[in-house]
Write a protein that holds these residues in place. Structure first.
Motif, mmCIF file in Angstrom:
data_model
loop_
_atom_site.group_PDB
_atom_site.id
_atom_site.type_symbol
_atom_site.label_atom_id
_atom_site.label_comp_id
_atom_site.label_asym_id
_atom_site.label_seq_id
_atom_site.Cartn_x
_atom_site.Cartn_y
_atom_site.Cartn_z
ATOM 1 N N GLN A 243 0.828 -1.209 0.000
ATOM 2 C CA GLN A 243 0.000 0.000 0.000
ATOM 3 C C GLN A 243 0.858 1.252 0.000
ATOM 4 O O GLN A 243 0.493 2.263 -0.621
ATOM 5 C CB GLN A 243 -0.947 0.005 1.205
ATOM 6 C CG GLN A 243 -2.017 1.094 1.138
ATOM 7 C CD GLN A 243 -2.910 0.973 -0.085
ATOM 8 O OE1 GLN A 243 -3.443 -0.087 -0.367
ATOM 9 N NE2 GLN A 243 -3.056 2.064 -0.835
ATOM 10 N N HIS A 244 1.990 1.217 0.682
ATOM 11 C CA HIS A 244 2.919 2.356 0.626
ATOM 12 C C HIS A 244 3.332 2.638 -0.814
ATOM 13 O O HIS A 244 3.410 3.796 -1.234
ATOM 14 C CB HIS A 244 4.176 2.057 1.446
ATOM 15 C CG HIS A 244 3.973 2.010 2.925
ATOM 16 N ND1 HIS A 244 4.895 1.456 3.783
ATOM 17 C CD2 HIS A 244 2.945 2.432 3.703
ATOM 18 C CE1 HIS A 244 4.456 1.548 5.023
ATOM 19 N NE2 HIS A 244 3.265 2.128 4.994
ATOM 20 N N VAL A 245 3.612 1.590 -1.581
ATOM 21 C CA VAL A 245 4.015 1.758 -2.978
ATOM 22 C C VAL A 245 2.881 2.386 -3.781
ATOM 23 O O VAL A 245 3.086 3.331 -4.551
ATOM 24 C CB VAL A 245 4.414 0.406 -3.602
ATOM 25 C CG1 VAL A 245 4.799 0.593 -5.069
ATOM 26 C CG2 VAL A 245 5.552 -0.233 -2.827
ATOM 27 N N ILE A 246 1.689 1.862 -3.595
ATOM 28 C CA ILE A 246 0.523 2.374 -4.328
ATOM 29 C C ILE A 246 0.263 3.826 -3.974
ATOM 30 O O ILE A 246 -0.042 4.661 -4.840
ATOM 31 C CB ILE A 246 -0.709 1.494 -4.046
ATOM 32 C CG1 ILE A 246 -0.478 0.085 -4.627
ATOM 33 C CG2 ILE A 246 -1.980 2.111 -4.629
ATOM 34 C CD1 ILE A 246 -1.484 -0.945 -4.165
ATOM 35 N N ASN A 247 0.395 4.170 -2.679
ATOM 36 C CA ASN A 247 0.206 5.554 -2.253
ATOM 37 C C ASN A 247 1.258 6.470 -2.876
ATOM 38 O O ASN A 247 0.963 7.604 -3.268
ATOM 39 C CB ASN A 247 0.290 5.659 -0.733
ATOM 40 C CG ASN A 247 -0.865 4.968 -0.029
ATOM 41 O OD1 ASN A 247 -1.870 4.635 -0.655
ATOM 42 N ND2 ASN A 247 -0.727 4.738 1.257
ATOM 43 N N GLU A 248 2.483 5.980 -2.954
ATOM 44 C CA GLU A 248 3.595 6.778 -3.476
ATOM 45 C C GLU A 248 3.474 6.998 -4.981
ATOM 46 O O GLU A 248 3.776 8.082 -5.492
ATOM 47 C CB GLU A 248 4.918 6.068 -3.161
ATOM 48 C CG GLU A 248 6.154 6.860 -3.489
ATOM 49 C CD GLU A 248 6.615 7.735 -2.330
ATOM 50 O OE1 GLU A 248 7.587 8.466 -2.512
ATOM 51 O OE2 GLU A 248 5.995 7.680 -1.247
#
Length: 339
Positions: A146-151
């Motif tokens: 999710q961090h990747v998707i948010n970034e």
């Protein structure tokens, strides 16, 4: 998306994000300069800043490097698969896109089962995946999908620059790999370029000598710039005995304050956000980047981080926090001057 389909995306020259035991990586075919260039474009990364090539456990390291010294064999036996990157002389046929134009190359074998499955499927286990952390250059590294998707909100949408994000849960280690330079053994010996989960003492136990600190002639390596791993909110390190008074002064000045500490504060309830951290180095590293990302969401004027012990167990975490807080000593004075 199934591992096999993601591997085919890599083979087609596309980018994919995948989990490792350290942080999530943004991967491309290490032998495809155009694909590697897409990593740099997606991250906004300087083209002379090297990336690390990830290899399957069964891969032929000799294909990627000119020579494997005895010290490398010993370290590989002790720590691979695991969070150790070795800097060795790059084989001439390997494109220098992965090394920022240098004649060296950073290689490691991750231990995360999803990363290993992807590497074994990609080019039949013989390929290398070039993969820095899956975040914008200089920002906090991601430890969840999710961090990747948010970034990369736009890049991960259908038709975006990133073809797939593999979810492997939260990264176990939580900070990037230890990087050790072995390209100058005759003149310098082993040189520690970036501390991590594997400590200098652990390396010394295998090598028979303590690695030297990085010097100006060392190869450029991933994640070693003075300013790095930083959230959007300014980060300031502060001694434990000074935090409460500092928070009081900032609150009295009408500022929004976020704090990361391993103890409760007298005025915790008045904070914009508070993250209670573990008292030991290993779980602290595991939680570090998620905590910084959570505090960043509070839109505070500053994130105060309790300064940590300076012993060897905390070297990797202190390295990341010092880079996140680089050149921010003036922040507190500016905030209080504006009151």
């Amino acid at each position: 998306m199934q591992i096999e389909l993601v591997a085919r995306e890599l083979e087609a020259g596309h980018l994919v994000a995948f989990p490792t035991e350290t942080v999530y990586g943004l991967g491309a075919d290490a032998e495809n300069p155009a694909a590697v260039a897409r990593i740099y474009a997606a991250k906004g990364r300087p083209s002379n800043h090297p990336v690390i090539v990830h290899l399957a456990p069964e891969a032929d390291l000799g294909y990627w490097v000119k020579h494997i010294p005895a010290q490398a064999h010993a370290l590989i036996k002790a720590f691979w698969p695991g969070p150790l990157t070795l800097i060795l002389k790059r084989a001439p046929h390997i494109p220098d896109a992965v090394s920022g134009g240098q004649d060296s190359i950073g290689v490691r074998c991750p231990s995360h089962p999803v990363a290993q499955a992807l590497l074994r499927s990609f080019k039949g286990g013989k390929g290398g995946i070039a993969a820095p952390s899956a975040n914008k250059f200089g920002h906090v590294s991601p430890t969840t999908a999710q961090h990747v998707i948010n970034e990369f909100e736009q890049e991960t949408k259908s038709g975006g620059l990133i073809a797939a994000v593999l979810d492997g849960g939260q990264s176990e280690v939580g900070i990037e790999s230890t990087i050790l330079d072995l390209t100058r053994l005759d003149s310098h010996g082993p040189v520690l370029l970036r501390p991590g989960h594997i400590s200098a003492s652990q390396l010394a136990a295998v090598l028979g000598v303590m690695p030297l600190a990085a010097d100006v002639a060392a190869p450029r390596a991933s994640g070693t710039l003075d300013a790095h791993y930083a959230p959007n909110t300014p980060v300031t390190l502060i001694a434990s005995e000074e935090i409460d008074a500092c928070v009081d002064n900032l609150l009295a000045a009408g500022k929004r304050v976020a704090v990361m500490a391993n103890r409760e504060l007298a005025n915790t309830k008045a904070l914009a956000a508070f993250q209670r951290m573990p008292a030991d180095a290993v779980p602290y590293a595991h939680d570090l980047y998620a905590a910084l990302r959570n505090l960043d969401l509070a839109a505070a004027d500053v994130i105060l981080v309790q300064a940590l012990p300076q012993d060897k167990a905390w070297q990797g975490v202190n390295d990341r926090l010092q880079r996140a807080a680089f050149d921010t000593r003036h922040v507190l004075a500016q905030l209080l001057a504006k009151a």
